[in-house]
Design a protein around this motif. Structure first.
Motif, mmCIF file in Angstrom:
data_model
loop_
_atom_site.group_PDB
_atom_site.id
_atom_site.type_symbol
_atom_site.label_atom_id
_atom_site.label_comp_id
_atom_site.label_asym_id
_atom_site.label_seq_id
_atom_site.Cartn_x
_atom_site.Cartn_y
_atom_site.Cartn_z
ATOM 1 N N GLY A 228 0.784 -1.213 0.000
ATOM 2 C CA GLY A 228 0.000 0.000 0.000
ATOM 3 C C GLY A 228 0.823 1.273 0.000
ATOM 4 O O GLY A 228 0.261 2.366 -0.143
ATOM 5 N N MET A 229 2.140 1.136 0.155
ATOM 6 C CA MET A 229 3.002 2.311 0.152
ATOM 7 C C MET A 229 3.646 2.456 -1.217
ATOM 8 O O MET A 229 3.648 1.523 -2.025
ATOM 9 N N GLY A 230 4.189 3.635 -1.488
ATOM 10 C CA GLY A 230 4.836 3.883 -2.769
ATOM 11 C C GLY A 230 6.343 3.820 -2.668
ATOM 12 O O GLY A 230 6.914 3.224 -1.746
ATOM 13 N N HIS A 231 7.011 4.457 -3.611
ATOM 14 C CA HIS A 231 8.470 4.415 -3.673
ATOM 15 C C HIS A 231 9.117 5.173 -2.515
ATOM 16 O O HIS A 231 10.123 4.749 -1.967
ATOM 17 N N TYR A 232 8.534 6.287 -2.140
ATOM 18 C CA TYR A 232 9.100 7.129 -1.078
ATOM 19 C C TYR A 232 8.502 6.751 0.274
ATOM 20 O O TYR A 232 7.668 7.469 0.826
ATOM 21 N N LEU A 233 8.962 5.644 0.818
ATOM 22 C CA LEU A 233 8.404 5.157 2.081
ATOM 23 C C LEU A 233 8.580 6.168 3.210
ATOM 24 O O LEU A 233 7.757 6.235 4.120
ATOM 25 N N MET A 234 9.632 6.977 3.154
ATOM 26 C CA MET A 234 9.914 7.908 4.252
ATOM 27 C C MET A 234 9.040 9.157 4.218
ATOM 28 O O MET A 234 9.082 9.955 5.148
ATOM 29 N N LEU A 235 8.257 9.322 3.159
ATOM 30 C CA LEU A 235 7.393 10.496 3.051
ATOM 31 C C LEU A 235 5.913 10.138 3.078
ATOM 32 O O LEU A 235 5.059 11.019 2.990
#
Length: 258
Positions: A228-235
Motif C-alpha cells: 500500500g506504500m509507494g516508492h518514497y516510504l519515508m514520506l
C-alpha cells in the motif's frame, strides 16, 4: 573488486568537494551505531529529515544524511559516503534509498559497515527504466535524451498520501539522470559481510517486486515489504512503520552496548 576500486581512486582520484550532512543526535547516547542515510536520484537529505532522522534520534540512534554532490557520478557519490562514514565516531549503518542504495552497494565494497539497509533499491537501471516507462512514459522519455526526469504523484506515492502533500514533495523531486543509471552495474562484495536488509513495497511503481526479490537474494535474505506504500516510504502518511521496522531489525542484529 574492492582492490580495483582503490586503484582507480589512486590513478584517477575523485575531485574534492564539500560534503553537506544533516545530523540529529539522541539526547542519551546509548552506544548505538550511527545511521548514515543516502538519498537517491531527485531528492536530498531533506527527504529523510522530514520524519526519519528525528525519529531515529528519538530512539537513540545518531542519525545523519549526506546530500549528493551536484553533478557527481556514482563513483564520486560512493566516495563521499565512504568519507562521511569514516568521519563518524563509530562504525556506521549505511541506509540508501532508490539509486542511493546503488551508491551504498558500491560503498560497501570499501567501507566495513556495521550493517546496511537498501530501501526501494534501484540496483538494476534497466528494470527501473522499464517500470518508469510503463507508469509514467511522458515524464520518463525526455530523460532518455538528456532532459529532466519528471515524476507523478501516482508513480511515487501510495493512495493514502493527501494530494496536497504529494504535490509539495513533487515540487522538490526531479533530476536529469546520468546515462550510467540506466546500465547494469557489477557491484562489489561487501567488506566484512555486514547484515543487509532490503525494504520496499510490492506496490512501488518505480522498483518492481521482482527487483526487490533479486536485491534481497543477492544479500542472502528476503525483502521486508510494506503493501500500500509507494516508492518514497519515508514520506508516506504511514512513514513510521518502515523506519520502526528498520530500527527494530538493527536492535536485533546489533544489540546496544552495555
Amino acid at each position: 573488486m574492492s582492490e580495483l576500486l582503490r586503484f582507480e581512486d589512486w590513478s584517477d582520484p575523485v575531485p574534492a568537494a564539500e560534503r553537506e550532512v544533516v545530523s540529529q543526535l539522541p539526547d542519551d547516547d546509548r552506544g548505538r551505531p550511527p545511521l548514515l542515510f543516502v538519498p537517491g536520484l531527485g531528492h536530498g537529505a531533506w527527504a529523510f529529515a522530514e520524519h526519519w532522522i528525528g525519529h531515529a534520534a528519538g530512539r537513540g540512534f545518531p542519525a545523519h544524511a549526506v546530500n549528493p554532490r551536484p553533478g557527481g557520478d556514482l563513483r564520486a557519490q560512493a566516495h563521499d559516503v565512504v568519507q562521511t562514514a569514516a568521519s563518524l565516531p563509530r562504525q556506521a549503518v549505511l541506509i540508501g534509498h532508490g539509486t542511493g542504495s546503488r551508491v551504498v552497494a558500491r560503498a560497501l565494497g570499501r567501507y566495513p559497515a556495521r550493517a546496511a539497509v537498501l530501501i526501494a533499491p534501484v540496483l538494476d537501471g534497466w528494470a527501473a527504466l522499464g517500470a518508469a516507462l510503463r507508469s509514467n512514459p511522458a515524464g520518463t522519455v525526455p530523460a532518455l535524451f538528456g532532459g529532466r526526469l519528471t515524476f507523478s504523484g501516482r508513480q511515487l506515492f501510495g493512495p493514502d498520501l493527501p494530494a496536497e502533500e504529494a504535490a509539495a514533495h513533487l515540487e522538490r523531486i526531479g533530476a536529469r539522470p546520468r546515462a550510467e543509471l540506466f546500465s547494469r552495474d557489477t557491484l562489489p562484495e561487501p567488506v566484512g559481510g555486514p547484515p543487509t536488509l532490503v525494504v520496499g513495497s510490492p506496490d512501488d511503481r518505480v522498483v518492481p517486486r521482482q527487483a526487490l526479490d533479486r536485491a534481497a537474494a543477492r544479500y542472502g535474505g528476503a525483502p521486508l515489504l510494506f503493501p500500500g506504500m509507494g516508492h518514497y516510504l519515508m514520506l508516506e502518511t504511514s512513514w513510521a512503520e518502515p523506519i520502526d521496522a528498520i530500527l527494530d531489525w538493527l536492535d536485533k542484529e546489533l544489540p546496544p552496548a552495555g
